[in-house]
Design a protein around this motif. Structure first.
Motif, PDB file in Angstrom:
ATOM      1  N   SER A 199       0.840  -1.199   0.000  1.00  0.00           N
ATOM      2  CA  SER A 199       0.000   0.000   0.000  1.00  0.00           C
ATOM      3  C   SER A 199       0.871   1.243   0.000  1.00  0.00           C
ATOM      4  O   SER A 199       2.075   1.192   0.268  1.00  0.00           O
ATOM      5  N   PHE A 200       0.245   2.362  -0.300  1.00  0.00           N
ATOM      6  CA  PHE A 200       0.915   3.662  -0.359  1.00  0.00           C
ATOM      7  C   PHE A 200      -0.031   4.700   0.220  1.00  0.00           C
ATOM      8  O   PHE A 200      -1.229   4.657  -0.050  1.00  0.00           O
ATOM      9  N   SER A 201       0.517   5.636   0.998  1.00  0.00           N
ATOM     10  CA  SER A 201      -0.307   6.703   1.586  1.00  0.00           C
ATOM     11  C   SER A 201       0.259   8.070   1.261  1.00  0.00           C
ATOM     12  O   SER A 201       1.471   8.279   1.361  1.00  0.00           O
ATOM     13  N   PHE A 202      -0.616   8.971   0.884  1.00  0.00           N
ATOM     14  CA  PHE A 202      -0.248  10.380   0.778  1.00  0.00           C
ATOM     15  C   PHE A 202      -0.367  10.966   2.171  1.00  0.00           C
ATOM     16  O   PHE A 202      -1.317  10.661   2.896  1.00  0.00           O
ATOM     17  N   LYS A 203       0.595  11.837   2.565  1.00  0.00           N
ATOM     18  CA  LYS A 203       0.525  12.447   3.885  1.00  0.00           C
ATOM     19  C   LYS A 203       1.356  13.720   3.926  1.00  0.00           C
ATOM     20  O   LYS A 203       2.342  13.848   3.192  1.00  0.00           O
ATOM     21  N   PRO A 204       0.975  14.659   4.782  1.00  0.00           N
ATOM     22  CA  PRO A 204       1.756  15.884   4.933  1.00  0.00           C
ATOM     23  C   PRO A 204       3.194  15.550   5.343  1.00  0.00           C
ATOM     24  O   PRO A 204       3.429  14.635   6.121  1.00  0.00           O
ATOM     25  N   GLY A 205       4.144  16.260   4.756  1.00  0.00           N
ATOM     26  CA  GLY A 205       5.546  16.040   5.071  1.00  0.00           C
ATOM     27  C   GLY A 205       6.180  14.942   4.241  1.00  0.00           C
ATOM     28  O   GLY A 205       7.383  14.738   4.291  1.00  0.00           O
ATOM     29  N   GLY A 206       5.406  14.231   3.455  1.00  0.00           N
ATOM     30  CA  GLY A 206       5.904  13.172   2.583  1.00  0.00           C
ATOM     31  C   GLY A 206       5.349  13.382   1.191  1.00  0.00           C
ATOM     32  O   GLY A 206       5.239  14.505   0.717  1.00  0.00           O
ATOM     33  N   HIS A 207       4.974  12.303   0.525  1.00  0.00           N
ATOM     34  CA  HIS A 207       4.286  12.429  -0.762  1.00  0.00           C
ATOM     35  C   HIS A 207       2.882  12.969  -0.488  1.00  0.00           C
ATOM     36  O   HIS A 207       2.201  12.491   0.413  1.00  0.00           O
ATOM     37  N   HIS A 208       2.512  13.974  -1.245  1.00  0.00           N
ATOM     38  CA  HIS A 208       1.203  14.592  -1.044  1.00  0.00           C
ATOM     39  C   HIS A 208       0.692  15.124  -2.373  1.00  0.00           C
ATOM     40  O   HIS A 208       1.435  15.158  -3.356  1.00  0.00           O
ATOM     41  N   LEU A 209      -0.552  15.515  -2.392  1.00  0.00           N
ATOM     42  CA  LEU A 209      -1.158  16.061  -3.596  1.00  0.00           C
ATOM     43  C   LEU A 209      -1.260  17.570  -3.481  1.00  0.00           C
ATOM     44  O   LEU A 209      -1.671  18.089  -2.443  1.00  0.00           O
ATOM     45  N   MET A 210      -0.876  18.260  -4.536  1.00  0.00           N
ATOM     46  CA  MET A 210      -1.002  19.713  -4.606  1.00  0.00           C
ATOM     47  C   MET A 210      -2.153  20.024  -5.558  1.00  0.00           C
ATOM     48  O   MET A 210      -2.118  19.633  -6.723  1.00  0.00           O
ATOM     49  N   LEU A 211      -3.168  20.700  -5.030  1.00  0.00           N
ATOM     50  CA  LEU A 211      -4.297  21.129  -5.842  1.00  0.00           C
ATOM     51  C   LEU A 211      -4.115  22.609  -6.133  1.00  0.00           C
ATOM     52  O   LEU A 211      -4.080  23.425  -5.209  1.00  0.00           O
TER      53      LEU A 211
END
Length: 98
Positions: free
Chosen positions: A49-61
């Motif tokens: 599994s993979f998680s987006f999270k603040p301070g790591g991989h994240h999404l920029m809208l």
């Protein structure tokens, strides 16, 4: 994101109806400074599994159609290298609280 298959899953595109543009970013620590950089794709290993999270991989809208606040829900569509798409609803989180 869960990859329950027996092969790696490569995410190559993200988009959201909440923004004009959506990108995958990650934080990089370099010479005592933290910066963000765009990531072109993410590979989720098989049965992992993979998680987006603040301070790591994240999404920029970018180019939001309306302001977002912490706790709001946004729909995200992830596209794989094979052309499959997965829609999910994510919660907006502040990087300042991590």
């Amino acid at each position: 994101m869960l990859n329950a298959t027996d092969r790696p899953l490569k995410i190559v595109n993200v988009k959201s109806p909440s923004a004009a543009k959506t990108e995958i970013h990650r934080h990089i620590h370099n010479d005592g400074m933290m910066r963000m950089e765009k990531v072109n794709d993410i590979t989720v290993p098989s049965t992992s599994s993979f998680s987006f999270k603040p301070g790591g991989h994240h999404l920029m809208l970018m180019g939001l159609h309306q302001p977002l606040r912490e706790g709001d829900k946004v729909t995200i569509e992830l596209s794989t290298e094979e052309g499959d798409t997965v829609s999910t609803e994510l919660t907006v989180r502040s990087v300042l609280k991590e």
